[in-house]
Scaffold this active site. Structure first.
Site, PDB file in Angstrom:
ATOM      1  N   ARG A  61     -59.460  14.798 -47.293  1.00 15.09           N
ATOM      2  CA  ARG A  61     -58.935  15.062 -45.950  1.00 15.09           C
ATOM      3  C   ARG A  61     -58.073  16.328 -45.911  1.00 15.09           C
ATOM      4  O   ARG A  61     -57.828  16.904 -44.854  1.00 15.09           O
ATOM      5  CB  ARG A  61     -58.147  13.846 -45.434  1.00 15.09           C
ATOM      6  CG  ARG A  61     -57.588  14.019 -44.039  1.00 15.09           C
ATOM      7  CD  ARG A  61     -57.175  12.725 -43.355  1.00 15.09           C
ATOM      8  NE  ARG A  61     -56.627  11.735 -44.254  1.00 15.09           N
ATOM      9  CZ  ARG A  61     -55.416  11.754 -44.773  1.00 15.09           C
ATOM     10  NH1 ARG A  61     -54.590  12.740 -44.494  1.00 15.09           N
ATOM     11  NH2 ARG A  61     -55.025  10.793 -45.576  1.00 15.09           N
ATOM     12  N   TYR A 115     -66.955  22.704 -20.232  1.00 19.53           N
ATOM     13  CA  TYR A 115     -67.761  21.548 -20.644  1.00 19.53           C
ATOM     14  C   TYR A 115     -67.089  20.273 -20.107  1.00 19.53           C
ATOM     15  O   TYR A 115     -65.855  20.165 -20.125  1.00 19.53           O
ATOM     16  CB  TYR A 115     -67.868  21.540 -22.174  1.00 19.53           C
ATOM     17  CG  TYR A 115     -68.356  20.241 -22.747  1.00 19.53           C
ATOM     18  CD1 TYR A 115     -69.573  19.696 -22.339  1.00 19.53           C
ATOM     19  CD2 TYR A 115     -67.601  19.540 -23.681  1.00 19.53           C
ATOM     20  CE1 TYR A 115     -70.014  18.489 -22.860  1.00 19.53           C
ATOM     21  CE2 TYR A 115     -68.036  18.346 -24.212  1.00 19.53           C
ATOM     22  CZ  TYR A 115     -69.244  17.814 -23.790  1.00 19.53           C
ATOM     23  OH  TYR A 115     -69.675  16.625 -24.295  1.00 19.53           O
ATOM     24  N   ASP A 180     -63.719  29.496 -25.598  1.00 21.05           N
ATOM     25  CA  ASP A 180     -64.801  28.681 -26.156  1.00 21.05           C
ATOM     26  C   ASP A 180     -66.039  29.566 -26.173  1.00 21.05           C
ATOM     27  O   ASP A 180     -66.592  29.905 -25.131  1.00 21.05           O
ATOM     28  CB  ASP A 180     -64.997  27.422 -25.298  1.00 21.05           C
ATOM     29  CG  ASP A 180     -66.043  26.481 -25.891  1.00 21.05           C
ATOM     30  OD1 ASP A 180     -67.003  26.983 -26.507  1.00 21.05           O
ATOM     31  OD2 ASP A 180     -65.919  25.258 -25.705  1.00 21.05           O
ATOM     32  N   LYS A 205     -73.880  23.091 -31.857  1.00 22.36           N
ATOM     33  CA  LYS A 205     -74.884  23.790 -31.054  1.00 22.36           C
ATOM     34  C   LYS A 205     -75.560  24.885 -31.886  1.00 22.36           C
ATOM     35  O   LYS A 205     -76.257  24.577 -32.815  1.00 22.36           O
ATOM     36  CB  LYS A 205     -74.210  24.327 -29.786  1.00 22.36           C
ATOM     37  CG  LYS A 205     -73.376  23.250 -29.031  1.00 22.36           C
ATOM     38  CD  LYS A 205     -74.240  22.110 -28.596  1.00 22.36           C
ATOM     39  CE  LYS A 205     -73.588  20.978 -27.817  1.00 22.36           C
ATOM     40  NZ  LYS A 205     -72.265  20.554 -28.020  1.00 22.36           N
TER      41      LYS A 205
HETATM   42  N1  PLP Z   1     -67.561  23.262 -25.837  1.00 24.10           N
HETATM   43  C1  PLP Z   1     -68.735  23.414 -25.225  1.00 24.10           C
HETATM   44  C2  PLP Z   1     -68.994  24.675 -24.438  1.00 24.10           C
HETATM   45  C3  PLP Z   1     -69.711  22.412 -25.276  1.00 24.10           C
HETATM   46  O1  PLP Z   1     -70.883  22.595 -24.641  1.00 24.10           O
HETATM   47  C4  PLP Z   1     -69.425  21.229 -26.012  1.00 24.10           C
HETATM   48  C5  PLP Z   1     -70.414  20.143 -26.118  1.00 24.10           C
HETATM   49  O2  PLP Z   1     -71.432  20.141 -25.440  1.00 24.10           O
HETATM   50  C6  PLP Z   1     -68.185  21.106 -26.634  1.00 24.10           C
HETATM   51  C7  PLP Z   1     -67.277  22.141 -26.537  1.00 24.10           C
HETATM   52  C8  PLP Z   1     -67.828  19.872 -27.402  1.00 24.10           C
HETATM   53  O3  PLP Z   1     -68.449  19.897 -28.650  1.00 24.10           O
HETATM   54  P1  PLP Z   1     -68.849  18.580 -29.486  1.00 24.10           P
HETATM   55  O4  PLP Z   1     -69.913  17.880 -28.719  1.00 24.10           O
HETATM   56  O5  PLP Z   1     -69.310  19.158 -30.797  1.00 24.10           O
HETATM   57  O6  PLP Z   1     -67.618  17.758 -29.627  1.00 24.10           O
END
Ligand code: PLP
Length: 376
Positions: A61, A115, A180, A205
């Protein structure tokens, strides 16, 4: 300066020749034996502060060598000092919010859309933060003495709206701007070059790229990375070493995947604009110098029932998420942004008619035939 394509292949692998191995070593240990417990105690004192590089790991961890390679590689691709990996993109965002709370600056200024779950996490205040939602031009006026973070996605999920990151970073002053960068990846956009302090990815992704890894990562300066490592050490949302391995395996092909999928997406966006079943196409136009191409996502508003389109595709995979080698289609109102509820979706401007397409590596004409048929 080394090209991004070269970095993507070699980052995190600098020592492999000296180690005499070709594939990245996968270390699945949860603990690290030692006959020197005094030395381990001394190392834990250091690691507990979020600092690194003080000798062999102590416990899974607290640190893992395979994950550390992925962190170094992504930091290099983003042009940052450090990377800190997490179990998911949401775990990465949570750590950034907790860092603000721990520093006594729990207020967040954020730009919609984000998101769905990121929006929900901020709006719900689950982690002790509060949020002020603003348009990009109103960020400066919304900053308070207790503002710890400004949060934006560009291009944004699911409308692919772009924000001028340089202007935004200027408006933020001393408050760190978190971008992001999941949709663009460091292949198409490097937010720190436009003034961002913190770059976040859902590694689930494009970084992984094959739909088989869940992960998140933050690229930033070493001082901020320390606060994130300390939070990760104490809260435990670590990236699994096998996920770190798979993410490292995805990075070398990231530039090729992004360029190929972006070219296909741009072509489909242009064709969709003339389709009788489509009332609006959302595709990044490319703010001057910010992204090198529009990226691999296209969103469309359809004239008919969006659920019927989802049911009718045969080549596109009808599934939430994005960034895989296969093309995906989903209805944000039902999946990625469903948690927000109809009223908030309407307020944010996410239409019930909106579909989000994540373009993969298939032939463009095959994808077009599938969409054209499903839309009719
Ligand atoms: N940021 C964006 C732009 C996303 O599209 C997503 C998930 O679809 C996330 C963050 C969250 O990521 P995770 O699903 O890996 O927790």
């Amino acid at each position: 300066m080394t090209a991004q394509r070269t970095r993507a292949v070699h980052a995190g692998r600098e020592d492999l020749v000296d180690l005499g191995v070709h594939a990245v070593p996968l270390d699945l240990s949860t603990t690290y034996p030692s006959r020197d417990s005094r030395g381990e105690a001394a190392r834990l004192d250091v690691l507990g502060t979020g600092a690194q590089d003080c000798g062999p790991p102590v416990y899974g961890r607290v640190g893992n060598p395979t994950v550390a390679r992925f962190e170094r590689a992504l930091a290099e691709l983003e042009g940052c000092e450090a990377g800190v990996a997490f179990a998911s993109g949401m775990a990465a965002l949570s750590a950034c919010l907790l860092a603000g709370v721990a520093a006594g600056r729990p207020h967040v200024v954020a730009i919609r859309p984000l998101y769905g779950t990121s929006d929900f996490l901020l709006g719900s205040g689950l982690l002790g933060t509060s949020v002020t939602w603003v348009a990009p031009d109103d960020v400066r006026a919304a900053l308070r003495p207790d503002t710890g973070l400004v949060v934006v996605e560009s291009p944004a999920n699911p409308t692919l709206a772009e924000v001028d990151l340089r202007a935004l970073a200027d408006a933020c002053g001393d408050v760190p701007l978190l971008v992001d960068n999941t949709f663009a990846t460091p292949v198409l956009q490097r937010p720190v070059e436009h003034g961002a302090a913190i770059v976040l990815h859902s590694a689930t992704k494009y970084l992984g790229g094959h739909g088989d890894v869940l992960g998140g990562i933050v690229a930033c300066r070493e001082d901020y990375a320390r606060s994130l490592r300390q939070i990760r050490f104490a809260t435990g949302a670590v990236l699994h070493p096998l996920s770190g391995y798979l993410l490292l395996r995805g990075l070398p092909t990231l530039p090729l995947r992004m360029h190929a999928a972006s070219a296909t997406a741009a072509s489909l966006a242009a064709r969709l604009a003339g389709h009788p079943g489509v009332t609006r196409v959302h595709y990044p136009r490319g703010l001057a110098g910010q992204m090198t191409s529009g990226g691999a996502l296209v969103s469309i508003e359809v004239a008919g029932d969006p659920h019927e389109v989802i049911a009718a595709v045969r080549l596109f995979t009808p599934a939430v998420s994005l960034g895989s080698v296969d093309s995906l289609i989903q209805h944000p109102g039902s999946l990625s942004h469903h948690v927000l509820g109809e009223e908030a979706l309407a307020e944010i401007g996410i239409s019930e008619k909106l579909l989000r397409l994540s373009i993969g590596l298939e032939d463009v004409d095959d994808l077009w035939d599938d969409l054209d048929r499903a839309l009719r």
